[in-house]
Structures are given as structure tokens and as C-alpha cells.
Scaffold this motif. Sequence first.
Motif, PDB file in Angstrom:
ATOM      1  N   LYS A  26      -8.359   0.918  -7.582  1.00  0.00           N
ATOM      2  CA  LYS A  26      -7.998  -0.014  -6.579  1.00  0.00           C
ATOM      3  C   LYS A  26      -7.545  -0.435  -5.677  1.00  0.00           C
ATOM      4  CE  LYS A  26      -4.402  -0.471 -10.117  1.00  0.00           C
ATOM      5  NZ  LYS A  26      -2.627  -1.051 -10.542  1.00  0.00           N
ATOM      6  N   PHE A  27      -7.385   1.325  -4.165  1.00  0.00           N
ATOM      7  CA  PHE A  27      -7.875   0.857  -3.144  1.00  0.00           C
ATOM      8  C   PHE A  27      -9.291   0.887  -2.334  1.00  0.00           C
ATOM      9  CE2 PHE A  27      -3.723   2.481  -1.750  1.00  0.00           C
ATOM     10  CZ  PHE A  27      -3.289   2.723  -2.770  1.00  0.00           C
TER      11      PHE A  27
ATOM     12  N   CYS B 228       1.181  -1.022   0.146  1.00  0.00           N
ATOM     13  CA  CYS B 228       0.055  -0.170   0.471  1.00  0.00           C
ATOM     14  C   CYS B 228       0.621   1.192   0.093  1.00  0.00           C
ATOM     15  CB  CYS B 228      -0.233   0.108   1.071  1.00  0.00           C
ATOM     16  SG  CYS B 228      -2.257  -1.427   0.682  1.00  0.00           S
TER      17      CYS B 228
ATOM     18  N   VAL C 290     -11.454  -6.451  -0.973  1.00  0.00           N
ATOM     19  CA  VAL C 290     -11.627  -7.710  -0.654  1.00  0.00           C
ATOM     20  C   VAL C 290     -11.001  -7.796   0.562  1.00  0.00           C
ATOM     21  CG1 VAL C 290      -8.912  -8.937  -1.022  1.00  0.00           C
ATOM     22  CG2 VAL C 290     -10.666  -7.783  -3.228  1.00  0.00           C
TER      23      VAL C 290
ATOM     24  N   GLN D   5       1.661   1.481  -4.001  1.00  0.00           N
ATOM     25  CA  GLN D   5       0.681   1.930  -4.069  1.00  0.00           C
ATOM     26  C   GLN D   5       0.789   3.273  -4.322  1.00  0.00           C
ATOM     27  OE1 GLN D   5      -0.246  -0.487  -6.460  1.00  0.00           O
ATOM     28  NE2 GLN D   5      -1.628   1.206  -7.774  1.00  0.00           N
TER      29      GLN D   5
ATOM     30  N   LYS E  71     -11.006  -1.558  -4.303  1.00  0.00           N
ATOM     31  CA  LYS E  71     -11.095  -2.800  -4.116  1.00  0.00           C
ATOM     32  C   LYS E  71     -10.182  -3.604  -3.488  1.00  0.00           C
ATOM     33  CE  LYS E  71     -11.857  -6.878  -6.707  1.00  0.00           C
ATOM     34  NZ  LYS E  71     -13.393  -7.307  -7.439  1.00  0.00           N
ATOM     35  N   TRP E  72      -9.061  -2.785  -3.098  1.00  0.00           N
ATOM     36  CA  TRP E  72      -8.521  -3.347  -2.266  1.00  0.00           C
ATOM     37  C   TRP E  72      -9.425  -3.564  -0.652  1.00  0.00           C
ATOM     38  CZ3 TRP E  72      -3.298  -5.071  -1.622  1.00  0.00           C
ATOM     39  CH2 TRP E  72      -2.546  -4.922  -0.276  1.00  0.00           C
TER      40      TRP E  72
END
Lengths: 224, 231
Positions: free
Chosen positions: B141-142, B102, B148, B105, B144-145
Amino acid sequence: MVLGYWKIRGLAAAIRMVCAYGKIELREVYYTTDTQNDWFSTEKPKMEEQNAFANLPYLLDGETTISQSNSCLWYLGKKLNLNGDNDEEYFKNNQCLNQVYDWRNQAVQYWYSPPEKFEAKDKYFQDVLTHYNKFESWLKLHKTNYLSANEPKTADFHVWEMLDQHERFAKDCSRPSILDSKFPLLKQYYLHFRQLPTLQTYFSSPAFSFDINYIFASWVGKSS
Amino acid sequence: MTTTQGFTVAYWQIRGLAAPLRMMCEYTNTPYNNVTYTPAESHKWFKEAKPQLLEKNPLINLPYILDGDKVITQSNSCLEYLGRKFNLNGNSEEEQLKNNQCLNQVMDMRNAAVGLFYKSEQEFNIEKDKYCQNVLNHYNKFEKWLEVNKTNYLSANEPRTADFHLFEMLDQHERFAKDLSKPSFLEKYPNLKQFHHRFSQLPGIQKYSNTEVARYNCNNTSASWQGKPSQ
């Protein structure tokens, strides 16, 4: 352990070298213009269910999916004890990892820039010396064979890769070696690393002869 | 500037890359020496502090941290160093690996952002709308992170190092959207919106937001978007 990346050196070279050095059996998945749709349409969305940052390069180790090249190096460094033997070495290695990543970002921004911007070679060869000066001074201050210690740690693999890519770039531009100009410690460092016994298999392997950058780059860095 | 100042966080007098570092200090109730440089004082950095610190750390740049005899630079190294000092890098190998990814990213997101913010005014105006589209890749992306991982924060149910930088980037982008008279970026991202709100309500972060450093501009005077605080 699986490594997925484009069929170029790019960001994966350092990872491949770390695995070779640490004797990790690596299965590689190569992506090319022919197979990139497989990545973007099928594999990437599937991988995002495990790791939302799924990108190239990625590492698969059992149940674990790792993305972000510096995190791949960190993960391998932990596994192989190559991140530094104590706090001092760890943070030396960490800073060098981040510094070389800055260097790479500048390099790829230039190498992938459109022809009009790419033509400003003099400026690039001047600006890039900032990074050489930093690492030369670093080696001079710390007096170690490698950046963080007398044995290589993870950052050394990426710094060596950037030095090698730039020696090739200078050659392709019919310019003298950057290392030969005024960086004796970096030159020595570069030559020693190249002689590491556990890396000789890698240096004889096809992966070392891959193009340095993707086909769309203004400088692809095709193998000689 | 010498290393006998005590624990120091040094940067330009802006939020920029130092905001998450300062937030971590406030969050952990750690007093720190807030060293800042303004454009008018840039000689204090370039001509005085930098040459001196180069002798201890050839990679020296802003931000840097002084801690005892240690001189740490490179913002992700500063973040990880404070994370180690404050035990915020993750309580297990799994958390540490998540936090590490992270951190990297978010740095990608920041590099893209400053790539726009510091463009010339002409280029900024040409590129800003495309930027507002492209930045959503990072939001996706974040979001979804978080979906998940199902944790309150990126790596755990308590904040870890990377959360401080992500919060800062999200917060800067909310200000950015407002200044461009665009809708909030967070509106379409419920997990991120919740993350941003939850983080901002942490007592340590509330304390931070009442400090002078929280009211600095986001970016330097040379930026096309400086991100001045709302009046």
C-alpha cells in the motif's frame, strides 16, 4: 458524495449519521457476499490508482477519494464544521475519535473471534467497561452535552454507534443494559443523541436496521 | 508529576509509540522533557502519574504530552498535536488529507505489528512467518502510495507528521527481519527503500539517531520481540 461499504452498520454507520446530520446527499454503494468480487477484482484495483489505501469504507467526493474511516470522518467534519469550533474542541474531538477507534478494534476482534474465544463473554463484558469508565469520566469532567461541546462533533457519532451496538449485544446475550448499570451520564448522552431531530430520518431508514457485523462474525447483530 | 514541568513527552522507556513524537521534537530543534517509565518504575505511572493526570484527561494513557496546561493522549492525537505545533500536518488541504490518511494507515500497520510482537513466545513462533507475509500488504500500500503521489515523502516533498511514524515502523521491521535472519523487507520496495534512506539522512533525524532515546528497545520487556539495538 458516494460512500462505499459492506451492507452492514460496522464502520459506516457513523459516517452515514454524520452525512444525515449535515444534510449531505449521500449515494451509497453496498457490498455483499454476492458483489464482493466486484470490489476485490475490479473496483479496488481501479481505485488504488487514485488512492493506494483504497478500502471499505471509502468516500468519493468529486475528484477526491478518501479511505480510512477516521479520515472519512475528518474530511466530512471539515466540510460540515463538525471537528470542533476551536483548538480545544478539535483536540477533545480528536482524542475521543482515536479512543473510540481503540474500543472498536477490541470489539471487532472479539466479535469476529472463533467460537472458542467468543464464548469468554464474561471477560469481554468486564474488559469493555474500561471504555465506558473513560467516556463517563470524560463527560463528568467536561460537563458538556456531547463529548467536545454542547453540540455533536464527529467523535460523538462513532461513540454513540458503539454504545448502541453494545446495548444490542448485551440484549442478544440476555444480559442487562451496560448503560443502565452505572453510567448515568453516558445513558443521558445516548438518549439525547437518539432524539436529535436531523437524525430521525436515518433512524427510520433501512441502513439503521442493517446487521451490525458481517455474516462471518460470531456475533452478527441482526436487526431485531 | 504535575503540569508545571514544561513541554513533556512521556512514555515507556522504549521506542514504541513515542519514537515519532521524539523524532518530531529533534527534527524541529524543540527541547522537550523526556519522561520515561521502565518496568521497575511502572508504579510511578500506574500509582502516581496516571491517577493525577486522569483528573485532567480521563482518557490518559501512554504516550501523553504536557504542553502548558494541556494534557494530550492517544498517540495519533499526540502526533497531530505536535504536527499542529510544528506546522507539519500539511501546507494545503490536499496535503492535510493525505497526511491524515497516512497517519491512520500507519496505525493499522502498527496495530498488526504489536499484535504479533506481544504474543506469548509460543504463539509468536507459530505466527511470525505468516506475519512476515501479511505485513507485505502494508508495504504494498505504501509503495503504491509513493508511486501514485510521486512525492519524496508521503504527503509532500518535505516530511509531514505521518512520515515520522512510517519511518519508525519501517525501521523497526528492518531490525525485526535481521533478528529473524530474514532478508530486509525494503529490498523489494524501491520507493520505500528510498523513502527510508532519504528520511534517515535528514539532519534532524541524524541528530535524533545519536540521542539516547533512539537506542531504546523497540518494545517492552513483556514482548516476545523486544527489538534491542544492535551492539
